[in-house]
Scaffold this motif. Structure first.
Motif, PDB file in Angstrom:
ATOM      1  N   LYS A  67       0.880  -1.454  -0.161  1.00 35.89           N
ATOM      2  CA  LYS A  67      -0.065   0.082   0.348  1.00 35.89           C
ATOM      3  C   LYS A  67       1.043   1.322  -0.041  1.00 35.89           C
ATOM      4  CE  LYS A  67      -2.046  -0.715   4.098  1.00 35.89           C
ATOM      5  NZ  LYS A  67      -1.558  -2.481   4.247  1.00 35.89           N
ATOM      6  N   THR A  68       1.938   1.839   1.263  1.00 37.99           N
ATOM      7  CA  THR A  68       2.571   2.275   0.447  1.00 37.99           C
ATOM      8  C   THR A  68       3.306   2.586  -0.108  1.00 37.99           C
ATOM      9  OG1 THR A  68       2.872   2.216   3.346  1.00 37.99           O
ATOM     10  CG2 THR A  68       4.432   4.013   2.887  1.00 37.99           C
ATOM     11  N   THR A  69       3.864   1.788  -0.516  1.00 36.59           N
ATOM     12  CA  THR A  69       4.636   2.126  -1.567  1.00 36.59           C
ATOM     13  C   THR A  69       4.214   2.048  -3.391  1.00 36.59           C
ATOM     14  OG1 THR A  69       6.300   0.180  -0.980  1.00 36.59           O
ATOM     15  CG2 THR A  69       6.192   0.922  -3.604  1.00 36.59           C
ATOM     16  N   THR A  70       2.804   2.080  -3.311  1.00 38.30           N
ATOM     17  CA  THR A  70       1.688   1.919  -4.199  1.00 38.30           C
ATOM     18  C   THR A  70       0.964   3.743  -4.000  1.00 38.30           C
ATOM     19  OG1 THR A  70       1.273  -0.383  -4.722  1.00 38.30           O
ATOM     20  CG2 THR A  70      -0.031   1.949  -5.430  1.00 38.30           C
ATOM     21  N   LEU A  71       0.689   3.492  -2.968  1.00 36.55           N
ATOM     22  CA  LEU A  71       0.416   5.154  -2.688  1.00 36.55           C
ATOM     23  C   LEU A  71       2.250   6.669  -2.937  1.00 36.55           C
ATOM     24  CD1 LEU A  71      -1.214   6.670   0.373  1.00 36.55           C
ATOM     25  CD2 LEU A  71       0.967   7.881  -0.074  1.00 36.55           C
TER      26      LEU A  71
ATOM     27  N   SER B  47      -0.660   4.747  11.957  1.00 39.04           N
ATOM     28  CA  SER B  47       0.716   4.754  13.241  1.00 39.04           C
ATOM     29  C   SER B  47       0.462   3.273  14.308  1.00 39.04           C
ATOM     30  CB  SER B  47      -0.591   5.232  14.378  1.00 39.04           C
ATOM     31  OG  SER B  47      -1.595   4.815  14.723  1.00 39.04           O
ATOM     32  N   PHE B  48       0.260   2.162  14.263  1.00 42.66           N
ATOM     33  CA  PHE B  48       0.919   0.204  14.120  1.00 42.66           C
ATOM     34  C   PHE B  48       2.143   0.429  14.312  1.00 42.66           C
ATOM     35  CE2 PHE B  48      -3.416   1.284  13.446  1.00 42.66           C
ATOM     36  CZ  PHE B  48      -4.361   0.913  15.404  1.00 42.66           C
ATOM     37  N   ARG B  49       2.312   0.636  12.681  1.00 45.48           N
ATOM     38  CA  ARG B  49       3.709   0.045  11.536  1.00 45.48           C
ATOM     39  C   ARG B  49       4.589   0.708  12.308  1.00 45.48           C
ATOM     40  NH1 ARG B  49       5.302  -0.313   6.306  1.00 45.48           N
ATOM     41  NH2 ARG B  49       4.135   1.319   6.407  1.00 45.48           N
ATOM     42  N   ILE B  50       6.190  -0.297  13.052  1.00 49.78           N
ATOM     43  CA  ILE B  50       6.922   1.174  12.664  1.00 49.78           C
ATOM     44  C   ILE B  50       8.108   1.855  11.407  1.00 49.78           C
ATOM     45  CG2 ILE B  50       9.505   0.800  13.932  1.00 49.78           C
ATOM     46  CD1 ILE B  50       8.284  -1.596  15.834  1.00 49.78           C
ATOM     47  N   GLY B  51       8.044   2.673  12.343  1.00 49.53           N
ATOM     48  CA  GLY B  51       8.512   3.629  10.707  1.00 49.53           C
ATOM     49  C   GLY B  51       7.350   4.052   9.706  1.00 49.53           C
ATOM     50  N   ALA B  52       6.299   4.003   9.855  1.00 51.72           N
ATOM     51  CA  ALA B  52       5.527   3.710   8.320  1.00 51.72           C
ATOM     52  C   ALA B  52       5.183   5.586   8.160  1.00 51.72           C
ATOM     53  CB  ALA B  52       4.318   3.331   8.788  1.00 51.72           C
ATOM     54  N   GLN B  53       4.948   5.774   9.952  1.00 51.07           N
ATOM     55  CA  GLN B  53       4.869   8.283   9.453  1.00 51.07           C
ATOM     56  C   GLN B  53       6.028   7.651   9.073  1.00 51.07           C
ATOM     57  OE1 GLN B  53       3.501   8.774  13.540  1.00 51.07           O
ATOM     58  NE2 GLN B  53       1.710   7.060  12.893  1.00 51.07           N
ATOM     59  N   GLU B  54       7.471   7.790   8.950  1.00 52.57           N
ATOM     60  CA  GLU B  54       8.668   8.330   8.748  1.00 52.57           C
ATOM     61  C   GLU B  54       8.373   8.119   7.410  1.00 52.57           C
ATOM     62  OE1 GLU B  54      11.825  11.398   9.221  1.00 52.57           O
ATOM     63  OE2 GLU B  54      10.332  10.384  10.717  1.00 52.57           O
ATOM     64  N   GLN B  55       7.891   7.059   6.342  1.00 45.32           N
ATOM     65  CA  GLN B  55       8.607   7.012   5.016  1.00 45.32           C
ATOM     66  C   GLN B  55       7.798   7.795   4.364  1.00 45.32           C
ATOM     67  OE1 GLN B  55       7.613   2.948   4.433  1.00 45.32           O
ATOM     68  NE2 GLN B  55       7.940   3.101   2.504  1.00 45.32           N
ATOM     69  N   LEU B  56       6.247   8.319   5.143  1.00 45.87           N
ATOM     70  CA  LEU B  56       5.816   8.406   4.409  1.00 45.87           C
ATOM     71  C   LEU B  56       6.239  10.300   4.596  1.00 45.87           C
ATOM     72  CD1 LEU B  56       3.152   8.067   2.647  1.00 45.87           C
ATOM     73  CD2 LEU B  56       2.021   8.800   4.377  1.00 45.87           C
ATOM     74  N   ARG B  57       6.276  10.922   5.593  1.00 42.22           N
ATOM     75  CA  ARG B  57       7.057  11.707   5.703  1.00 42.22           C
ATOM     76  C   ARG B  57       8.331  12.225   4.687  1.00 42.22           C
ATOM     77  NH1 ARG B  57       6.590  11.126  11.355  1.00 42.22           N
ATOM     78  NH2 ARG B  57       4.870  11.950  12.317  1.00 42.22           N
ATOM     79  N   THR B  58       9.355  11.381   5.041  1.00 43.30           N
ATOM     80  CA  THR B  58      10.480  11.500   3.901  1.00 43.30           C
ATOM     81  C   THR B  58      10.289  11.035   2.177  1.00 43.30           C
ATOM     82  OG1 THR B  58      11.911   9.692   5.376  1.00 43.30           O
ATOM     83  CG2 THR B  58      12.584   9.873   3.430  1.00 43.30           C
ATOM     84  N   LEU B  59       8.915  11.065   2.140  1.00 46.25           N
ATOM     85  CA  LEU B  59       8.417  10.370   0.414  1.00 46.25           C
ATOM     86  C   LEU B  59       7.995  12.321   0.687  1.00 46.25           C
ATOM     87  CD1 LEU B  59       7.470   9.465  -1.701  1.00 46.25           C
ATOM     88  CD2 LEU B  59       5.024   9.076  -0.827  1.00 46.25           C
ATOM     89  N   GLY B  60       7.273  13.392   1.418  1.00 48.16           N
ATOM     90  CA  GLY B  60       6.844  14.142   1.404  1.00 48.16           C
ATOM     91  C   GLY B  60       7.313  15.176   1.173  1.00 48.16           C
ATOM     92  N   ARG B  61       8.768  15.253   1.630  1.00 50.06           N
ATOM     93  CA  ARG B  61      10.013  16.118   1.858  1.00 50.06           C
ATOM     94  C   ARG B  61      10.381  16.173   0.452  1.00 50.06           C
ATOM     95  NH1 ARG B  61      11.057  14.451   6.851  1.00 50.06           N
ATOM     96  NH2 ARG B  61      13.092  13.123   6.662  1.00 50.06           N
TER      97      ARG B  61
END
Length: 439
Positions: A232-236, A259-273
Protein backbone atom coordinates in the motif's frame (compact mmCIF):
# COMPACT_ATOMS: atom_id res chain seq x y z
CA UNK A 1 -8.69 -60.09 -5.32
CA UNK A 2 -5.82 -58.14 -3.73
CA UNK A 3 -6.88 -56.20 -0.63
CA UNK A 4 -4.55 -53.78 1.11
CA UNK A 5 -4.75 -51.10 3.78
CA UNK A 6 -3.16 -47.65 3.50
CA UNK A 7 -2.46 -45.12 6.24
CA UNK A 8 -1.94 -41.39 5.60
CA UNK A 9 -2.41 -38.01 7.24
CA UNK A 10 -5.43 -37.12 5.09
CA UNK A 11 -7.65 -38.52 2.37
CA UNK A 12 -5.69 -36.96 -0.51
CA UNK A 13 -2.42 -38.57 0.52
CA UNK A 14 -4.15 -41.90 1.06
CA UNK A 15 -5.69 -41.77 -2.43
CA UNK A 16 -2.28 -40.98 -3.90
CA UNK A 17 -0.79 -44.03 -2.16
CA UNK A 18 -3.56 -46.21 -3.61
CA UNK A 19 -2.98 -44.89 -7.12
CA UNK A 20 0.78 -45.30 -6.91
CA UNK A 21 0.70 -48.87 -5.60
CA UNK A 22 -2.49 -50.45 -6.96
CA UNK A 23 -3.16 -48.23 -9.96
CA UNK A 24 -6.21 -46.37 -11.19
CA UNK A 25 -8.32 -49.57 -11.38
CA UNK A 26 -8.26 -50.07 -7.61
CA UNK A 27 -11.56 -49.73 -5.74
CA UNK A 28 -12.02 -48.23 -2.30
CA UNK A 29 -13.97 -50.61 -0.06
CA UNK A 30 -13.59 -48.93 3.33
CA UNK A 31 -12.43 -45.79 5.10
CA UNK A 32 -12.16 -44.81 8.73
CA UNK A 33 -10.46 -42.23 10.91
CA UNK A 34 -7.55 -43.45 13.01
CA UNK A 35 -5.08 -41.78 15.31
CA UNK A 36 -2.89 -39.49 13.23
CA UNK A 37 -4.91 -39.63 10.01
CA UNK A 38 -7.09 -41.98 7.97
CA UNK A 39 -7.10 -45.67 7.15
CA UNK A 40 -8.21 -46.58 3.65
CA UNK A 41 -8.89 -50.14 2.44
CA UNK A 42 -8.52 -50.73 -1.31
CA UNK A 43 -8.92 -53.77 -3.51
CA UNK A 44 -7.51 -54.59 -6.94
CA UNK A 45 -9.45 -56.54 -9.57
CA UNK A 46 -12.62 -55.71 -7.68
CA UNK A 47 -15.57 -56.98 -9.62
CA UNK A 48 -17.58 -54.03 -10.83
CA UNK A 49 -21.34 -54.13 -10.46
CA UNK A 50 -23.23 -55.47 -13.40
CA UNK A 51 -24.60 -53.01 -15.93
CA UNK A 52 -28.13 -51.87 -15.22
CA UNK A 53 -30.77 -54.05 -16.84
CA UNK A 54 -33.02 -52.35 -19.36
CA UNK A 55 -36.48 -51.52 -18.17
CA UNK A 56 -39.18 -54.20 -18.72
CA UNK A 57 -42.52 -52.55 -19.68
CA UNK A 58 -44.60 -55.57 -18.72
CA UNK A 59 -42.92 -55.87 -15.34
CA UNK A 60 -43.40 -52.16 -14.68
CA UNK A 61 -47.10 -52.45 -15.56
CA UNK A 62 -47.55 -55.35 -13.14
CA UNK A 63 -45.72 -53.41 -10.47
CA UNK A 64 -48.02 -50.43 -10.92
CA UNK A 65 -51.09 -52.70 -10.69
CA UNK A 66 -49.76 -54.24 -7.48
CA UNK A 67 -49.13 -50.81 -5.99
CA UNK A 68 -52.66 -49.74 -6.92
CA UNK A 69 -54.14 -52.85 -5.26
CA UNK A 70 -52.15 -52.21 -2.08
CA UNK A 71 -53.35 -48.60 -1.97
CA UNK A 72 -56.95 -49.69 -2.56
CA UNK A 73 -56.77 -52.30 0.20
CA UNK A 74 -55.37 -49.76 2.65
CA UNK A 75 -58.13 -47.28 1.80
CA UNK A 76 -60.85 -49.97 2.28
CA UNK A 77 -59.39 -51.02 5.63
CA UNK A 78 -59.33 -47.44 6.84
CA UNK A 79 -62.94 -46.96 5.71
CA UNK A 80 -64.07 -50.05 7.64
CA UNK A 81 -62.35 -48.91 10.81
CA UNK A 82 -63.95 -45.48 10.54
CA UNK A 83 -67.45 -46.86 9.94
CA UNK A 84 -67.33 -49.58 12.64
CA UNK A 85 -68.22 -47.31 15.59
CA UNK A 86 -71.32 -45.70 13.97
CA UNK A 87 -72.69 -49.16 13.13
CA UNK A 88 -72.42 -50.21 16.80
CA UNK A 89 -74.25 -47.09 17.93
CA UNK A 90 -77.06 -47.76 15.39
CA UNK A 91 -77.43 -51.35 16.61
CA UNK A 92 -77.98 -50.33 20.23
CA UNK A 93 -80.25 -47.47 19.27
CA UNK A 94 -82.68 -49.89 17.51
CA UNK A 95 -83.44 -51.78 20.77
CA UNK A 96 -86.65 -49.73 21.09
CA UNK A 97 -88.06 -51.59 18.10
CA UNK A 98 -87.48 -54.96 19.72
CA UNK A 99 -88.93 -53.99 23.13
CA UNK A 100 -91.58 -51.26 22.71
CA UNK A 101 -92.75 -51.48 26.35
CA UNK A 102 -89.41 -50.12 27.51
CA UNK A 103 -88.47 -46.53 26.89
CA UNK A 104 -85.85 -46.16 24.29
CA UNK A 105 -82.73 -44.87 25.89
CA UNK A 106 -79.80 -44.08 23.69
CA UNK A 107 -76.66 -45.81 24.72
CA UNK A 108 -73.42 -43.91 24.39
CA UNK A 109 -70.41 -46.02 23.81
CA UNK A 110 -67.37 -44.73 25.60
CA UNK A 111 -64.07 -46.12 24.62
CA UNK A 112 -61.57 -46.36 27.40
CA UNK A 113 -58.97 -43.70 27.14
CA UNK A 114 -55.65 -45.13 26.13
CA UNK A 115 -53.18 -45.27 28.93
CA UNK A 116 -50.41 -42.76 28.47
CA UNK A 117 -47.31 -44.37 27.19
CA UNK A 118 -44.41 -44.15 29.56
CA UNK A 119 -41.98 -41.51 28.49
CA UNK A 120 -38.85 -43.02 27.14
CA UNK A 121 -35.71 -41.65 28.67
CA UNK A 122 -33.87 -39.30 26.38
CA UNK A 123 -31.00 -41.16 24.79
CA UNK A 124 -27.68 -39.90 25.97
CA UNK A 125 -25.45 -38.79 23.10
CA UNK A 126 -21.80 -39.49 23.42
CA UNK A 127 -19.92 -36.41 22.14
CA UNK A 128 -16.93 -38.53 21.22
CA UNK A 129 -19.02 -40.90 19.11
CA UNK A 130 -20.83 -37.98 17.49
CA UNK A 131 -17.56 -36.29 16.60
CA UNK A 132 -16.18 -39.55 15.23
CA UNK A 133 -19.29 -40.02 13.10
CA UNK A 134 -19.01 -36.46 11.81
CA UNK A 135 -15.35 -37.04 10.97
CA UNK A 136 -16.14 -40.25 9.11
CA UNK A 137 -18.89 -38.56 7.11
CA UNK A 138 -16.54 -35.72 6.25
CA UNK A 139 -13.92 -38.20 5.07
CA UNK A 140 -16.47 -40.11 3.03
CA UNK A 141 -17.67 -36.90 1.41
CA UNK A 142 -14.12 -35.89 0.58
CA UNK A 143 -13.47 -39.31 -0.92
CA UNK A 144 -16.61 -39.14 -3.06
CA UNK A 145 -15.69 -35.67 -4.31
CA UNK A 146 -12.23 -36.83 -5.27
CA UNK A 147 -13.61 -39.83 -7.12
CA UNK A 148 -16.18 -37.70 -8.91
CA UNK A 149 -13.49 -35.24 -9.94
CA UNK A 150 -11.27 -38.03 -11.25
CA UNK A 151 -14.16 -39.57 -13.20
CA UNK A 152 -15.19 -36.20 -14.64
CA UNK A 153 -11.67 -35.39 -15.77
CA UNK A 154 -11.23 -38.84 -17.39
CA UNK A 155 -14.52 -38.49 -19.27
CA UNK A 156 -13.62 -34.96 -20.39
CA UNK A 157 -10.28 -36.10 -21.80
CA UNK A 158 -11.81 -39.00 -23.69
CA UNK A 159 -14.94 -37.29 -25.01
CA UNK A 160 -13.81 -33.66 -25.46
CA UNK A 161 -10.02 -33.51 -25.73
CA UNK A 162 -10.09 -29.92 -27.02
CA UNK A 163 -11.97 -28.73 -23.94
CA UNK A 164 -9.50 -30.64 -21.76
CA UNK A 165 -6.60 -28.83 -23.45
CA UNK A 166 -8.23 -25.45 -22.84
CA UNK A 167 -8.81 -26.42 -19.21
CA UNK A 168 -5.07 -27.11 -18.83
CA UNK A 169 -4.08 -23.77 -20.35
CA UNK A 170 -6.45 -21.85 -18.09
CA UNK A 171 -5.09 -23.72 -15.06
CA UNK A 172 -1.57 -22.71 -16.06
CA UNK A 173 -2.76 -19.10 -15.95
CA UNK A 174 -4.06 -19.62 -12.42
CA UNK A 175 -7.70 -18.79 -13.18
CA UNK A 176 -10.31 -20.08 -10.69
CA UNK A 177 -12.28 -23.14 -11.78
CA UNK A 178 -15.66 -21.39 -11.79
CA UNK A 179 -14.41 -18.57 -14.03
CA UNK A 180 -12.69 -21.04 -16.37
CA UNK A 181 -15.84 -23.13 -16.60
CA UNK A 182 -17.92 -20.10 -17.60
CA UNK A 183 -15.39 -19.10 -20.28
CA UNK A 184 -15.27 -22.62 -21.71
CA UNK A 185 -19.05 -22.74 -21.98
CA UNK A 186 -18.95 -19.62 -24.16
CA UNK A 187 -16.60 -21.24 -26.69
CA UNK A 188 -18.02 -24.77 -26.55
CA UNK A 189 -19.37 -24.48 -30.12
CA UNK A 190 -16.01 -23.51 -31.66
CA UNK A 191 -14.22 -26.63 -32.90
CA UNK A 192 -10.97 -25.10 -34.20
CA UNK A 193 -8.52 -25.01 -31.23
CA UNK A 194 -6.72 -21.75 -32.10
CA UNK A 195 -9.91 -19.86 -32.77
CA UNK A 196 -11.45 -21.21 -29.55
CA UNK A 197 -8.40 -20.02 -27.56
CA UNK A 198 -8.49 -16.53 -29.14
CA UNK A 199 -12.22 -16.16 -28.48
CA UNK A 200 -11.77 -17.41 -24.92
CA UNK A 201 -9.11 -14.75 -24.24
CA UNK A 202 -11.34 -12.10 -25.82
CA UNK A 203 -14.20 -13.05 -23.48
CA UNK A 204 -11.77 -12.95 -20.55
CA UNK A 205 -10.65 -9.43 -21.51
CA UNK A 206 -14.28 -8.28 -21.73
CA UNK A 207 -14.93 -9.65 -18.24
CA UNK A 208 -12.24 -7.43 -16.68
CA UNK A 209 -13.49 -4.00 -15.65
CA UNK A 210 -11.18 -1.00 -15.83
CA UNK A 211 -12.07 2.62 -14.94
CA UNK A 212 -12.98 4.86 -17.85
CA UNK A 213 -10.97 7.68 -16.29
CA UNK A 214 -7.83 7.41 -14.16
CA UNK A 215 -8.62 7.92 -10.45
CA UNK A 216 -5.94 10.62 -10.16
CA UNK A 217 -7.62 12.54 -12.96
CA UNK A 218 -10.95 12.44 -11.13
CA UNK A 219 -9.36 13.76 -7.93
CA UNK A 220 -10.85 13.67 -4.44
CA UNK A 221 -9.90 11.50 -1.47
CA UNK A 222 -8.24 8.26 -2.57
CA UNK A 223 -7.58 5.67 0.17
CA UNK A 224 -5.54 2.50 -0.23
CA UNK A 225 -6.71 -0.38 1.97
CA UNK A 226 -5.65 -3.98 2.39
CA UNK A 227 -3.75 -6.40 4.63
CA UNK A 228 -0.14 -5.83 5.62
CA UNK A 229 2.47 -6.66 3.00
CA UNK A 230 0.34 -5.93 -0.05
CA UNK A 231 2.33 -2.83 -1.01
CA UNK A 232 0.00 0.00 0.00
CA UNK A 233 2.64 2.56 1.02
CA UNK A 234 4.84 1.92 -2.03
CA UNK A 235 1.83 2.22 -4.32
CA UNK A 236 0.79 5.45 -2.62
CA UNK A 237 4.30 6.83 -3.24
CA UNK A 238 4.01 5.94 -6.92
CA UNK A 239 0.61 7.64 -7.16
CA UNK A 240 1.88 10.79 -5.45
CA UNK A 241 4.98 11.00 -7.67
CA UNK A 242 2.89 10.34 -10.77
CA UNK A 243 0.58 13.24 -9.91
CA UNK A 244 3.41 15.65 -8.96
CA UNK A 245 5.29 15.01 -12.21
CA UNK A 246 2.16 15.71 -14.22
CA UNK A 247 0.41 18.53 -12.33
CA UNK A 248 2.83 19.80 -9.68
CA UNK A 249 2.94 19.51 -5.88
CA UNK A 250 0.59 22.34 -4.93
CA UNK A 251 -2.68 20.39 -5.29
CA UNK A 252 -1.81 17.06 -3.64
CA UNK A 253 -1.47 15.99 0.00
CA UNK A 254 -0.66 12.77 1.85
CA UNK A 255 -2.48 11.42 4.90
CA UNK A 256 -1.42 8.43 7.01
CA UNK A 257 -3.71 6.45 9.31
CA UNK A 258 -0.98 3.90 10.08
CA UNK A 259 0.11 4.49 13.66
CA UNK A 260 0.79 0.79 14.28
CA UNK A 261 3.67 -0.16 11.96
CA UNK A 262 7.13 0.95 13.02
CA UNK A 263 8.58 3.48 10.60
CA UNK A 264 5.45 3.83 8.48
CA UNK A 265 4.90 7.52 9.32
CA UNK A 266 8.58 8.39 8.90
CA UNK A 267 8.59 6.69 5.50
CA UNK A 268 5.68 8.84 4.37
CA UNK A 269 7.26 12.01 5.79
CA UNK A 270 10.43 11.30 3.84
CA UNK A 271 8.35 10.93 0.69
CA UNK A 272 6.60 14.23 1.46
CA UNK A 273 9.94 16.04 1.80
CA UNK A 274 11.18 14.62 -1.49
CA UNK A 275 8.01 15.57 -3.38
CA UNK A 276 7.48 18.80 -1.42
CA UNK A 277 3.91 17.86 -0.47
CA UNK A 278 2.29 18.13 2.99
CA UNK A 279 1.89 14.99 5.11
CA UNK A 280 -0.86 14.78 7.75
CA UNK A 281 -0.93 12.16 10.48
CA UNK A 282 -4.28 11.03 11.89
CA UNK A 283 -3.97 10.50 15.63
CA UNK A 284 -6.00 7.72 17.27
CA UNK A 285 -7.95 10.35 19.24
CA UNK A 286 -8.69 12.35 16.09
CA UNK A 287 -11.33 11.59 13.46
CA UNK A 288 -10.43 11.31 9.81
CA UNK A 289 -12.94 14.03 8.96
CA UNK A 290 -11.15 16.46 11.27
CA UNK A 291 -7.76 15.58 9.79
CA UNK A 292 -9.00 16.17 6.24
CA UNK A 293 -10.62 19.53 7.01
CA UNK A 294 -7.44 21.63 6.43
CA UNK A 295 -6.91 19.84 3.08
CA UNK A 296 -10.29 20.71 1.60
CA UNK A 297 -8.73 22.81 -1.17
CA UNK A 298 -6.37 20.09 -2.34
CA UNK A 299 -7.43 18.46 -5.56
CA UNK A 300 -6.09 15.01 -4.61
CA UNK A 301 -5.64 13.61 -1.09
CA UNK A 302 -3.95 10.20 -0.87
CA UNK A 303 -4.67 8.23 2.33
CA UNK A 304 -2.42 5.42 3.55
CA UNK A 305 -4.08 2.97 5.96
CA UNK A 306 -2.82 0.37 8.40
CA UNK A 307 -2.85 -3.30 7.47
CA UNK A 308 -4.50 -4.81 10.53
CA UNK A 309 -5.76 -8.34 11.27
CA UNK A 310 -9.39 -9.02 10.42
CA UNK A 311 -10.36 -9.49 14.09
CA UNK A 312 -8.72 -6.26 15.29
CA UNK A 313 -11.30 -3.73 16.60
CA UNK A 314 -9.10 -0.91 15.26
CA UNK A 315 -9.67 -2.19 11.73
CA UNK A 316 -13.43 -1.83 12.10
CA UNK A 317 -13.01 1.77 13.30
CA UNK A 318 -10.70 2.50 10.39
CA UNK A 319 -13.09 1.09 7.80
CA UNK A 320 -16.06 2.89 9.36
CA UNK A 321 -14.16 6.17 9.09
CA UNK A 322 -13.44 5.56 5.39
CA UNK A 323 -17.07 4.65 4.80
CA UNK A 324 -18.25 8.03 6.14
CA UNK A 325 -20.35 9.67 3.45
CA UNK A 326 -19.15 13.12 4.45
CA UNK A 327 -15.62 12.19 3.36
CA UNK A 328 -16.68 10.60 0.05
CA UNK A 329 -13.47 8.61 -0.14
CA UNK A 330 -12.78 6.28 -3.03
CA UNK A 331 -11.30 3.18 -1.43
CA UNK A 332 -9.11 0.87 -3.51
CA UNK A 333 -8.19 -2.61 -2.32
CA UNK A 334 -4.48 -3.31 -2.86
CA UNK A 335 -3.90 -6.95 -3.87
CA UNK A 336 -0.47 -8.52 -4.27
CA UNK A 337 -0.29 -10.87 -7.24
CA UNK A 338 2.06 -13.06 -5.20
CA UNK A 339 -0.71 -13.92 -2.69
CA UNK A 340 -2.68 -17.14 -2.74
CA UNK A 341 -6.30 -17.21 -3.84
CA UNK A 342 -7.62 -17.76 -0.31
CA UNK A 343 -5.59 -14.80 0.99
CA UNK A 344 -7.03 -12.55 -1.71
CA UNK A 345 -10.57 -13.68 -0.94
CA UNK A 346 -10.08 -13.09 2.78
CA UNK A 347 -8.75 -9.59 2.04
CA UNK A 348 -11.80 -8.73 -0.03
CA UNK A 349 -14.30 -9.97 2.55
CA UNK A 350 -12.39 -8.22 5.33
CA UNK A 351 -12.30 -4.79 3.65
CA UNK A 352 -15.47 -4.66 1.57
CA UNK A 353 -17.43 -3.05 4.43
CA UNK A 354 -15.83 0.34 3.69
CA UNK A 355 -17.15 0.33 0.12
CA UNK A 356 -14.61 -0.49 -2.58
CA UNK A 357 -14.30 1.56 -5.76
CA UNK A 358 -11.88 -0.92 -7.32
CA UNK A 359 -8.58 -2.68 -6.78
CA UNK A 360 -4.87 -2.18 -7.48
CA UNK A 361 -2.77 -5.24 -8.35
CA UNK A 362 0.81 -5.01 -7.09
CA UNK A 363 4.02 -7.09 -7.20
CA UNK A 364 3.27 -8.41 -10.67
CA UNK A 365 7.01 -8.57 -11.37
CA UNK A 366 7.40 -11.09 -8.52
CA UNK A 367 4.33 -13.20 -9.34
CA UNK A 368 4.28 -16.58 -11.07
CA UNK A 369 0.69 -16.11 -12.23
CA UNK A 370 -1.90 -13.35 -12.50
CA UNK A 371 -5.03 -15.48 -12.71
CA UNK A 372 -5.82 -15.52 -8.98
CA UNK A 373 -5.96 -11.72 -8.67
CA UNK A 374 -7.85 -11.31 -11.95
CA UNK A 375 -10.30 -14.04 -10.91
CA UNK A 376 -11.15 -12.18 -7.70
CA UNK A 377 -11.53 -8.85 -9.54
CA UNK A 378 -13.88 -10.44 -12.09
CA UNK A 379 -15.97 -12.43 -9.61
CA UNK A 380 -16.45 -9.44 -7.27
CA UNK A 381 -16.87 -6.86 -10.08
CA UNK A 382 -13.89 -4.78 -8.95
CA UNK A 383 -12.40 -2.50 -11.61
CA UNK A 384 -8.62 -2.82 -11.87
CA UNK A 385 -7.46 0.79 -11.49
CA UNK A 386 -3.66 0.34 -11.55
CA UNK A 387 -1.04 -2.33 -12.10
CA UNK A 388 2.27 -2.13 -10.23
CA UNK A 389 5.03 -4.30 -11.68
CA UNK A 390 8.29 -3.08 -10.16
CA UNK A 391 9.99 -1.04 -7.42
CA UNK A 392 10.68 2.10 -9.45
CA UNK A 393 8.73 5.25 -8.53
CA UNK A 394 6.64 6.18 -10.46
CA UNK A 395 7.68 4.31 -13.64
CA UNK A 396 6.41 0.90 -12.50
CA UNK A 397 2.76 1.94 -12.25
CA UNK A 398 0.43 1.59 -15.22
CA UNK A 399 -3.23 2.22 -15.94
CA UNK A 400 -4.19 -1.15 -17.44
CA UNK A 401 -6.74 -2.21 -20.01
CA UNK A 402 -8.48 -5.55 -20.23
CA UNK A 403 -6.52 -6.95 -23.17
CA UNK A 404 -3.22 -5.83 -21.59
CA UNK A 405 -4.04 -7.67 -18.38
CA UNK A 406 -4.91 -10.82 -20.32
CA UNK A 407 -1.69 -10.63 -22.30
CA UNK A 408 0.26 -10.24 -19.08
CA UNK A 409 -1.56 -13.21 -17.53
CA UNK A 410 -0.75 -15.36 -20.58
CA UNK A 411 2.92 -14.36 -20.43
CA UNK A 412 3.08 -15.34 -16.75
CA UNK A 413 1.51 -18.78 -17.15
CA UNK A 414 3.60 -21.63 -15.80
CA UNK A 415 5.47 -23.70 -18.42
CA UNK A 416 4.69 -27.01 -16.69
CA UNK A 417 1.48 -28.81 -17.51
CA UNK A 418 -0.77 -29.39 -14.48
CA UNK A 419 -0.81 -32.95 -13.23
CA UNK A 420 -3.75 -35.29 -13.64
CA UNK A 421 -4.38 -35.15 -9.90
CA UNK A 422 -4.43 -31.35 -9.97
CA UNK A 423 -7.01 -31.34 -12.77
CA UNK A 424 -9.14 -33.93 -10.97
CA UNK A 425 -8.98 -31.89 -7.75
CA UNK A 426 -9.96 -28.78 -9.71
CA UNK A 427 -13.09 -30.47 -11.10
CA UNK A 428 -13.86 -31.88 -7.65
CA UNK A 429 -13.72 -28.36 -6.21
CA UNK A 430 -15.99 -27.15 -9.01
CA UNK A 431 -18.48 -29.91 -8.19
CA UNK A 432 -18.29 -29.10 -4.48
CA UNK A 433 -19.00 -25.42 -5.17
CA UNK A 434 -22.04 -26.31 -7.28
CA UNK A 435 -23.42 -28.53 -4.50
CA UNK A 436 -23.02 -25.74 -1.94
CA UNK A 437 -24.85 -23.26 -4.16
CA UNK A 438 -27.72 -25.69 -4.67
CA UNK A 439 -27.86 -26.50 -0.93
Amino acid sequence: MQVKRFFAADMRQAMKLVRDELGADAAIIGTRRVAGGVELTAALDYQAPAAPVQANPALEAELRKTQAKIASARAELAYREASEAPKDRQLFANESLLAPELPATPVKLERPAPAPAPEAPAPSIDPTALEQMRSELHGLRELLEMQLGSMAWSQLQSRRPQQAGLWRRLQRMGLPAELANGLLERVSNIHEPRQAWRMLLAHLAQSIQTPKEEPLEEGGVIALVGPAGMGKTTTLAKLAARYVLKYGAQNVALVTMDSFRIGAQEQLRTLGRILDVPVVQVDPSQSLLQALAPLARKRVVLVDTAGLPANDPALRLQLDALANRSIRAKNYLVLAATSQSQVLKAAYHGYKRCGLAGCIITKVDEAVSLGEALGLAISQHLPVAYLADGPRIPEDLQVPRGHQLVSRAVSLQTPEEPSEEAMADMLAGLYQGAVRRVG
